[in-house]
Write a protein that holds these residues in place. Structure first.
Motif, PDB file in Angstrom:
ATOM      1  N   VAL A   1       0.922  -1.269  -0.028  1.00 57.57           N
ATOM      2  CA  VAL A   1      -0.034   0.004  -0.007  1.00 57.57           C
ATOM      3  C   VAL A   1       0.769   1.116  -0.080  1.00 57.57           C
ATOM      4  O   VAL A   1       0.510   2.285  -0.660  1.00 57.57           O
ATOM      5  N   GLY A   2       1.876   1.440   0.837  1.00 58.27           N
ATOM      6  CA  GLY A   2       2.630   2.485   0.898  1.00 58.27           C
ATOM      7  C   GLY A   2       3.628   2.665  -0.402  1.00 58.27           C
ATOM      8  O   GLY A   2       3.714   3.761  -0.741  1.00 58.27           O
ATOM      9  N   VAL A   3       3.814   1.737  -1.073  1.00 58.89           N
ATOM     10  CA  VAL A   3       4.924   1.905  -2.037  1.00 58.89           C
ATOM     11  C   VAL A   3       3.766   2.076  -3.470  1.00 58.89           C
ATOM     12  O   VAL A   3       4.291   3.026  -4.412  1.00 58.89           O
ATOM     13  N   TYR A   4       2.780   1.491  -3.659  1.00 55.54           N
ATOM     14  CA  TYR A   4       2.024   1.525  -5.009  1.00 55.54           C
ATOM     15  C   TYR A   4       0.616   2.287  -5.063  1.00 55.54           C
ATOM     16  O   TYR A   4       0.173   2.316  -5.977  1.00 55.54           O
ATOM     17  N   PHE A   5       0.242   2.421  -3.680  1.00 53.38           N
ATOM     18  CA  PHE A   5      -1.189   2.802  -3.590  1.00 53.38           C
ATOM     19  C   PHE A   5      -1.283   4.264  -4.020  1.00 53.38           C
ATOM     20  O   PHE A   5      -0.571   5.180  -3.614  1.00 53.38           O
ATOM     21  N   LYS A   6      -2.183   4.832  -4.866  1.00 59.11           N
ATOM     22  CA  LYS A   6      -2.454   6.078  -5.604  1.00 59.11           C
ATOM     23  C   LYS A   6      -3.311   6.600  -4.470  1.00 59.11           C
ATOM     24  O   LYS A   6      -4.577   6.720  -4.897  1.00 59.11           O
ATOM     25  N   PHE A   7      -2.995   7.400  -3.559  1.00 60.11           N
ATOM     26  CA  PHE A   7      -3.937   8.035  -2.507  1.00 60.11           C
ATOM     27  C   PHE A   7      -4.566   9.213  -3.200  1.00 60.11           C
ATOM     28  O   PHE A   7      -5.723   9.774  -2.924  1.00 60.11           O
ATOM     29  N   ARG A   8      -4.109   9.779  -4.346  1.00 58.66           N
ATOM     30  CA  ARG A   8      -4.546  10.793  -4.875  1.00 58.66           C
ATOM     31  C   ARG A   8      -5.675  10.567  -5.943  1.00 58.66           C
ATOM     32  O   ARG A   8      -6.745  11.305  -6.627  1.00 58.66           O
ATOM     33  N   ARG A   9      -5.463   9.200  -6.395  1.00 58.94           N
ATOM     34  CA  ARG A   9      -6.548   8.481  -7.204  1.00 58.94           C
ATOM     35  C   ARG A   9      -7.044   7.262  -6.364  1.00 58.94           C
ATOM     36  O   ARG A   9      -7.126   6.201  -7.113  1.00 58.94           O
TER      37      ARG A   9
ATOM     38  N   GLU B   1       3.086   6.084 -11.625  1.00 59.03           N
ATOM     39  CA  GLU B   1       4.333   5.742 -11.251  1.00 59.03           C
ATOM     40  C   GLU B   1       4.289   5.387  -9.537  1.00 59.03           C
ATOM     41  O   GLU B   1       3.457   5.817  -8.891  1.00 59.03           O
ATOM     42  N   PRO B   2       4.922   4.459  -9.237  1.00 60.26           N
ATOM     43  CA  PRO B   2       4.854   4.253  -7.645  1.00 60.26           C
ATOM     44  C   PRO B   2       5.306   5.204  -6.741  1.00 60.26           C
ATOM     45  O   PRO B   2       5.945   6.258  -7.411  1.00 60.26           O
ATOM     46  N   ASN B   3       5.169   5.181  -5.623  1.00 63.69           N
ATOM     47  CA  ASN B   3       5.329   6.466  -4.668  1.00 63.69           C
ATOM     48  C   ASN B   3       6.685   6.237  -4.488  1.00 63.69           C
ATOM     49  O   ASN B   3       7.247   7.197  -3.748  1.00 63.69           O
ATOM     50  N   LEU B   4       7.509   5.378  -4.533  1.00 61.76           N
ATOM     51  CA  LEU B   4       8.952   5.181  -4.421  1.00 61.76           C
ATOM     52  C   LEU B   4       9.948   5.317  -5.696  1.00 61.76           C
ATOM     53  O   LEU B   4       9.362   4.916  -6.768  1.00 61.76           O
ATOM     54  N   SER B   5      11.052   5.931  -5.742  1.00 63.38           N
ATOM     55  CA  SER B   5      11.846   6.410  -6.850  1.00 63.38           C
ATOM     56  C   SER B   5      12.470   5.258  -7.300  1.00 63.38           C
ATOM     57  O   SER B   5      12.410   4.177  -6.915  1.00 63.38           O
TER      58      SER B   5
ATOM     59  N   MET C   1      10.924  -2.189 -13.051  1.00 70.14           N
ATOM     60  CA  MET C   1      11.245  -2.400 -11.590  1.00 70.14           C
ATOM     61  C   MET C   1      10.141  -2.581 -10.687  1.00 70.14           C
ATOM     62  O   MET C   1      10.065  -3.404  -9.823  1.00 70.14           O
ATOM     63  N   ALA C   2       9.049  -1.756 -10.917  1.00 64.90           N
ATOM     64  CA  ALA C   2       8.080  -1.577 -10.024  1.00 64.90           C
ATOM     65  C   ALA C   2       7.179  -2.934 -10.064  1.00 64.90           C
ATOM     66  O   ALA C   2       6.885  -3.450  -8.959  1.00 64.90           O
ATOM     67  N   ALA C   3       7.056  -3.509 -11.099  1.00 59.58           N
ATOM     68  CA  ALA C   3       6.373  -4.904 -11.359  1.00 59.58           C
ATOM     69  C   ALA C   3       7.037  -5.883 -10.747  1.00 59.58           C
ATOM     70  O   ALA C   3       6.464  -6.730  -9.919  1.00 59.58           O
ATOM     71  N   ALA C   4       8.403  -6.019 -10.763  1.00 61.98           N
ATOM     72  CA  ALA C   4       9.467  -7.104 -10.326  1.00 61.98           C
ATOM     73  C   ALA C   4       9.379  -6.868  -8.955  1.00 61.98           C
ATOM     74  O   ALA C   4       9.274  -8.088  -8.300  1.00 61.98           O
ATOM     75  N   THR C   5       9.453  -5.761  -8.380  1.00 62.19           N
ATOM     76  CA  THR C   5       9.244  -5.629  -6.858  1.00 62.19           C
ATOM     77  C   THR C   5       8.010  -6.144  -6.076  1.00 62.19           C
ATOM     78  O   THR C   5       8.154  -6.813  -5.258  1.00 62.19           O
ATOM     79  N   LEU C   6       7.299  -5.773  -6.893  1.00 64.24           N
ATOM     80  CA  LEU C   6       5.810  -6.227  -6.342  1.00 64.24           C
ATOM     81  C   LEU C   6       5.811  -7.644  -6.317  1.00 64.24           C
ATOM     82  O   LEU C   6       5.309  -8.333  -5.441  1.00 64.24           O
ATOM     83  N   TYR C   7       6.351  -8.322  -7.444  1.00 66.16           N
ATOM     84  CA  TYR C   7       6.215  -9.670  -7.396  1.00 66.16           C
ATOM     85  C   TYR C   7       7.163 -10.377  -6.263  1.00 66.16           C
ATOM     86  O   TYR C   7       6.375 -11.414  -5.672  1.00 66.16           O
ATOM     87  N   LEU C   8       8.360  -9.982  -5.872  1.00 72.65           N
ATOM     88  CA  LEU C   8       8.839 -10.132  -4.959  1.00 72.65           C
ATOM     89  C   LEU C   8       8.366 -10.032  -3.425  1.00 72.65           C
ATOM     90  O   LEU C   8       8.578 -10.699  -2.474  1.00 72.65           O
ATOM     91  N   LEU C   9       7.628  -8.900  -3.468  1.00 69.49           N
ATOM     92  CA  LEU C   9       6.972  -8.249  -2.102  1.00 69.49           C
ATOM     93  C   LEU C   9       5.888  -9.218  -1.654  1.00 69.49           C
ATOM     94  O   LEU C   9       5.591  -9.369  -0.440  1.00 69.49           O
TER      95      LEU C   9
ATOM     96  N   PHE D   1       0.160  -2.929 -14.591  1.00 65.00           N
ATOM     97  CA  PHE D   1       1.389  -1.853 -14.748  1.00 65.00           C
ATOM     98  C   PHE D   1       1.602  -1.358 -16.322  1.00 65.00           C
ATOM     99  O   PHE D   1       1.982  -0.475 -16.345  1.00 65.00           O
ATOM    100  N   ARG D   2       0.847  -2.022 -17.030  1.00 65.94           N
ATOM    101  CA  ARG D   2       1.077  -1.751 -18.505  1.00 65.94           C
ATOM    102  C   ARG D   2       0.525  -0.646 -19.084  1.00 65.94           C
ATOM    103  O   ARG D   2      -0.458  -0.103 -18.448  1.00 65.94           O
ATOM    104  N   PRO D   3       1.301   0.225 -19.857  1.00 67.10           N
ATOM    105  CA  PRO D   3       0.686   1.376 -20.622  1.00 67.10           C
ATOM    106  C   PRO D   3      -0.224   1.124 -21.728  1.00 67.10           C
ATOM    107  O   PRO D   3      -0.456  -0.457 -21.944  1.00 67.10           O
ATOM    108  N   ASN D   4      -0.426   1.797 -22.518  1.00 65.89           N
ATOM    109  CA  ASN D   4      -1.457   1.627 -23.778  1.00 65.89           C
ATOM    110  C   ASN D   4      -0.516   0.859 -24.738  1.00 65.89           C
ATOM    111  O   ASN D   4       0.587   1.714 -25.196  1.00 65.89           O
TER     112      ASN D   4
END
Length: 437
Positions: A24-32, A90-94, A217-225, A407-410
């Motif tokens: 939730v902290g890394v990926y959740f979009k609190f503004r959307r 984008e994720p909340n983490l750089s 990187m965001a997708a791979a990290t979520l898989y590991l998390l 995570f995919r774009p168009n």
């Protein structure tokens, strides 16, 4: 990890809580707040209670929970092709933070595999594999094969080398014990390499096909998390097919390579056979022959390897039937969800699944990389509803593709006619920055 880090202890339940908060902290979009991305994250976290219930003996409730969440994601994946608007969230983490987090998670997960000890049943598995390779195996019984489900028999024997404590007794021969340890070490190495392949493949898909390495990187990290990855890290029969399918998507511009990888996945666990209508529909206008030949070559090579280790025609035919799913409709040795429900209803589920897979050859009419991702994940997720041996927990077969879909774009411009070369041996071409063809 207790052998490396002082007083380190983290049970699966605690990790579910921690990983859910991190997700939730890394990926959740609190503004959307009402975005589809947030709904997907909640759904991924919702798998965890079902896995915990299964691992703690509440299997009937646990498998029912997993099937309910899987049903949600099946609908979500089938609707994904009509979701044209794909805003970049984008994720909340750089990118640097994601890289560090992903590498740290990977190190911890792989170290857990390395430091695990051998289980006593691995000794019997080592003996069995030695007998088969020496062509001295007993006649293969169909009930014995059914215990593992359809797929490549030697792969399942290899995958049964697990990772719990093994203490040799007085009856254990030193040579047998050594062989069992070697086999288990090989299995662990395979699991580690397969997880690395999944992670690297997801990053490359983000970099090469999504034009955004941070997304990969965001997708791979979520898989590991996710708690599932931590719970099933040593399971070779989970992660090896996942690695093959991820790299098949990564290699979609090379139909022959993609066909070989899909063919290997089909030979190993059989169920990717139902991806063929979708993938053939994708390559229909360009690359179909190359893809089909790649699948055929992989299956022929795996079948030939069974002939080399079979001592009789009967043994070879039994293993060949197992590899090509002859036992998939059998109601013997049912475990998991269908153990607690009327197995005859499973036939209805199978019929609906086959109809779905056949329809994917025609729908959507214009298939692109996004379609390939979401519908491939939907097919592999759909197999869980009728997989007779613990269907529902083999999440790795579709989880990386599901996360990439989230995570995919168009990707409407990534179609076979423009992305796939018309020749068997395409030359490397220099593209301007941002070019995707």
């Amino acid at each position: 990890m207790q052998e490396i880090l002082f007083e380190y202890e983290l049970n699966p339940t605690t990790w579910v809580y921690l990983s859910s908060l991190l997700t939730v902290g890394v990926y959740f979009k609190f503004r959307r707040f009402w975005s589809v991305r947030n709904l997907d994250l909640v759904g991924l976290i919702a798998f965890s209670p079902g896995l915990l219930l299964v691992s703690h003996g509440q299997q009937q409730l646990g498998y029912t929970w997993l099937f309910a969440v899987s049903g949600f994601f099946l609908v979500r994946l089938l609707l994904d092709p009509v979701m044209v608007r794909r805003p970049l969230l984008e994720p909340n983490l750089s990118a640097s933070g994601l890289t560090f987090t992903g590498v740290a998670l990977l190190v911890f997960l792989m170290t857990n595999v390395i430091t695990a000890q051998l289980m006593e049943s691995d000794l019997e598995g080592a003996r069995r594999l030695d007998q088969i390779l020496a062509r001295r195996e007993a006649p293969v019984e169909q009930n014995d094969l059914n215990r593992h489900g359809p797929g490549y028999p030697l792969f399942y024997i290899f995958a049964t080398f697990s990772n719990k404590a093994f203490v040799p007794d007085d009856k254990t021969q030193p040579e047998e014990s050594r062989r069992a340890m070697v086999r288990a070490a090989t299995t662990r190495t395979t699991a580690i390499l397969a997880h690395l392949a999944v992670v690297i493949g997801m990053v490359l898909i983000g970099y090469r096909h999504f034009d955004n390495i941070q997304t990969g990187m965001a997708a791979a990290t979520l898989y590991l998390l996710l708690p599932y990855t931590a719970q099933m890290t040593p399971r070779v029969d989970h992660v090896v097919p996942a690695a093959l399918l991820v790299w098949a998507v990564e290699a979609y511009r090379r139909p022959a390579v993609a066909g070989i990888l899909v063919g290997l996945a089909t030979g190993v666990i059989w169920y990717p056979l139902f991806l063929l209508p979708l993938w053939c529909g994708f390559y229909w206008r360009r690359g179909l022959v190359r893809f089909s030949l790649g699948v055929l070559v992989a299956l022929v090579l795996l079948a030939a390897s069974l002939a080399l280790v079979s001592s009789s025609l009967g043994s070879f035919l039994a293993q060949l039937r197992q590899m090509f799913g002859w036992s998939s409709l059998s109601l013997d040795n049912v475990a998991g969800f269908w153990k607690y429900h009327e197995p005859a209803y499973r036939i209805t589920v199978v019929a609906a699944f086959w109809a779905l897979c056949g329809s994917l050859a025609l729908w959507p009419a214009q298939k692109n990389l996004g379609t390939l991702l979401s519908c491939s994940a939907a097919v592999m997720l759909g197999t869980q509803f009728w997989h007779a041996q613990h269907g529902g927990i083999y999440m790795a077969w579709y989880l990386p593709l599901l996360i990439l879909t989230v995570f995919r774009p168009n990707l409407e411009d990534r179609v076979a006619l423009t992305a796939v070369s018309g020749s068997w041996f395409p030359r490397r071409r220099n593209h301007p920055p941002g070019s995707n063809t």
